[in-house]
Design a protein around this motif. Structure first.
Motif, PDB file in Angstrom:
ATOM      1  N   UNK A  93      34.952  67.277 -54.515  1.00 40.68           N
ATOM      2  CA  UNK A  93      33.434  67.280 -54.388  1.00 40.68           C
ATOM      3  C   UNK A  93      32.998  65.869 -55.001  1.00 40.68           C
ATOM      4  N   UNK A  94      33.668  65.398 -55.794  1.00 39.33           N
ATOM      5  CA  UNK A  94      33.470  64.143 -56.295  1.00 39.33           C
ATOM      6  C   UNK A  94      33.426  62.999 -55.090  1.00 39.33           C
ATOM      7  N   UNK A  95      34.396  63.181 -54.365  1.00 34.82           N
ATOM      8  CA  UNK A  95      34.721  62.346 -53.258  1.00 34.82           C
ATOM      9  C   UNK A  95      33.625  62.371 -52.156  1.00 34.82           C
ATOM     10  N   UNK A  96      33.004  63.707 -51.873  1.00 33.94           N
ATOM     11  CA  UNK A  96      32.024  63.892 -51.032  1.00 33.94           C
ATOM     12  C   UNK A  96      30.747  63.102 -51.624  1.00 33.94           C
ATOM     13  N   UNK A  97      30.751  63.407 -52.762  1.00 36.44           N
ATOM     14  CA  UNK A  97      29.245  62.681 -53.171  1.00 36.44           C
ATOM     15  C   UNK A  97      29.314  61.108 -53.275  1.00 36.44           C
ATOM     16  N   UNK A  98      30.693  60.513 -53.378  1.00 37.27           N
ATOM     17  CA  UNK A  98      30.899  59.071 -53.247  1.00 37.27           C
ATOM     18  C   UNK A  98      30.577  58.654 -51.733  1.00 37.27           C
ATOM     19  N   UNK A  99      31.067  59.786 -50.988  1.00 37.71           N
ATOM     20  CA  UNK A  99      30.920  59.175 -49.734  1.00 37.71           C
ATOM     21  C   UNK A  99      29.335  59.162 -49.232  1.00 37.71           C
ATOM     22  N   UNK A 100      28.722  60.250 -49.582  1.00 37.53           N
ATOM     23  CA  UNK A 100      27.378  60.459 -49.350  1.00 37.53           C
ATOM     24  C   UNK A 100      26.384  59.421 -49.808  1.00 37.53           C
ATOM     25  N   UNK A 101      26.788  59.056 -51.115  1.00 42.26           N
ATOM     26  CA  UNK A 101      26.233  57.732 -51.791  1.00 42.26           C
ATOM     27  C   UNK A 101      25.921  56.563 -50.904  1.00 42.26           C
ATOM     28  N   UNK A 102      27.175  56.203 -49.950  1.00 46.09           N
ATOM     29  CA  UNK A 102      27.058  55.029 -49.217  1.00 46.09           C
ATOM     30  C   UNK A 102      26.433  55.114 -47.828  1.00 46.09           C
ATOM     31  N   UNK A 103      25.811  56.436 -47.831  1.00 46.83           N
ATOM     32  CA  UNK A 103      25.037  56.657 -46.430  1.00 46.83           C
ATOM     33  C   UNK A 103      26.096  56.981 -45.390  1.00 46.83           C
ATOM     34  N   UNK A 104      27.110  57.836 -45.826  1.00 47.98           N
ATOM     35  CA  UNK A 104      28.241  58.488 -44.982  1.00 47.98           C
ATOM     36  C   UNK A 104      27.570  59.100 -43.737  1.00 47.98           C
ATOM     37  N   UNK A 105      26.304  60.218 -44.128  1.00 45.73           N
ATOM     38  CA  UNK A 105      26.051  60.936 -43.248  1.00 45.73           C
ATOM     39  C   UNK A 105      25.534  60.193 -41.998  1.00 45.73           C
ATOM     40  N   UNK A 106      24.504  59.106 -42.241  1.00 44.37           N
ATOM     41  CA  UNK A 106      23.805  58.389 -41.539  1.00 44.37           C
ATOM     42  C   UNK A 106      24.912  57.499 -40.288  1.00 44.37           C
ATOM     43  N   UNK A 107      25.938  57.076 -41.223  1.00 45.26           N
ATOM     44  CA  UNK A 107      26.841  56.382 -40.221  1.00 45.26           C
ATOM     45  C   UNK A 107      27.709  57.311 -39.311  1.00 45.26           C
ATOM     46  N   UNK A 108      28.083  58.418 -39.686  1.00 46.29           N
ATOM     47  CA  UNK A 108      28.826  59.285 -38.816  1.00 46.29           C
ATOM     48  C   UNK A 108      27.744  59.670 -37.684  1.00 46.29           C
ATOM     49  N   UNK A 109      26.638  59.888 -38.035  1.00 45.67           N
ATOM     50  CA  UNK A 109      25.639  60.122 -36.717  1.00 45.67           C
ATOM     51  C   UNK A 109      25.262  59.105 -36.177  1.00 45.67           C
ATOM     52  N   UNK A 110      25.485  57.999 -36.419  1.00 42.16           N
ATOM     53  CA  UNK A 110      25.231  56.717 -35.614  1.00 42.16           C
ATOM     54  C   UNK A 110      26.469  56.550 -34.558  1.00 42.16           C
ATOM     55  N   UNK A 111      27.706  56.602 -35.230  1.00 39.06           N
ATOM     56  CA  UNK A 111      28.789  56.789 -34.466  1.00 39.06           C
ATOM     57  C   UNK A 111      28.725  57.473 -33.132  1.00 39.06           C
ATOM     58  N   UNK A 112      28.190  58.621 -33.150  1.00 38.70           N
ATOM     59  CA  UNK A 112      27.783  59.608 -31.932  1.00 38.70           C
ATOM     60  C   UNK A 112      26.986  59.072 -30.971  1.00 38.70           C
ATOM     61  N   UNK A 113      26.117  58.192 -31.344  1.00 42.99           N
ATOM     62  CA  UNK A 113      25.277  57.590 -30.478  1.00 42.99           C
ATOM     63  C   UNK A 113      25.701  56.252 -29.748  1.00 42.99           C
ATOM     64  N   UNK A 114      26.754  55.663 -30.354  1.00 44.35           N
ATOM     65  CA  UNK A 114      27.291  54.391 -29.617  1.00 44.35           C
ATOM     66  C   UNK A 114      28.166  54.721 -28.396  1.00 44.35           C
ATOM     67  N   UNK A 115      27.679  54.231 -27.285  1.00 45.96           N
ATOM     68  CA  UNK A 115      28.384  54.529 -25.979  1.00 45.96           C
ATOM     69  C   UNK A 115      29.626  53.885 -25.728  1.00 45.96           C
ATOM     70  N   UNK A 116      29.866  52.801 -26.627  1.00 42.53           N
ATOM     71  CA  UNK A 116      31.150  52.055 -26.457  1.00 42.53           C
ATOM     72  C   UNK A 116      32.220  52.557 -27.071  1.00 42.53           C
TER      73      UNK A 116
END
Length: 213
Positions: A93-116
């Protein structure tokens, strides 16, 4: 005092981290290959043992490189898979917290919208979002708060990968379950998929809607 064995393990960790820090793309790609091959499926205690209680130091480097390079698709698939090893680790769980702290969710969602970017990279991003959602309601809410339903619905409607579309359907269904604050948003997101031109997406959206009703 640390034992000689512990000192040697720490020294190896520092050498490994220095190797990563000084490596260019090709060398980092090779490091990621080795990491995935050696550590897939490991638990948090096993990862910490592998990294002399310093696994978070490597995760921090992975997330930093992701934040800096995801737009350019630099080793993106391997990078996401490596981060996934941390996020899927039992007791991690600590790893998840660290990932979320750097804005991980927003990055993952933005990846979905990048056409290239490649479909396989986007599918890997969906898998990581599923790991986040599996952590509980507040994490589902975090994804939804980040306009995740809209991003996922758009990807479901436009993806050319049947496997990725199925993964998105499972994730959207998960976001609509035990998440009362955003259940209607998920329902409406699935409804919005129905007019799209992909028969596969339409079918998957209908299946998910039936389950929610």
């Amino acid at each position: 005092m640390t034992s000689v064995k512990e000192q040697e393990a720490i020294r190896k960790l520092m050498v490994f981290l220095q190797e990563w820090d000084s490596a260019h793309r090709v060398a980092r790609s090779r490091i990621l290959d080795n990491f995935i091959q050696s550590n897939d499926g490991k638990t948090q205690p096993e990862l910490e043992l592998e990294f002399s209680q310093g696994a978070s130091l490597f995760l921090a480097r992975l997330t930093t490189w992701l934040r800096m390079t995801y737009i350019y698709s630099t080793c993106l698939n391997k990078l996401l898979r490596s981060i996934g090893i941390f996020l899927s680790a039992t007791k991690g769980h600590g790893y998840l917290t660290e990932f979320l702290d750097i804005g991980g969710v927003l990055i993952l969602l933005e990846i979905l919208g990048l056409n290239h970017l490649k479909e396989e990279d986007k599918r890997e991003s969906v898998k990581l979002l599923q790991l986040v959602a599996d952590a509980g309601r507040k994490y589902k809410e975090l994804i939804c708060d980040s306009y995740g339903v809209q991003s996922l619905a758009e990807f479901l409607a436009t993806s050319n990968s049947a496997e990725a579309q199925k993964d998105v359907q499972v994730l959207l269904a998960s976001l609509g379950r035990d998440n009362p604050k955003y259940q209607n948003q998920v329902y409406n997101g699935l409804i919005a998929v129905l007019p799209c031109t992909s028969p596969q997406a339409q079918q998957l959206a209908l299946q998910a809607l039936r389950v929610m009703q």
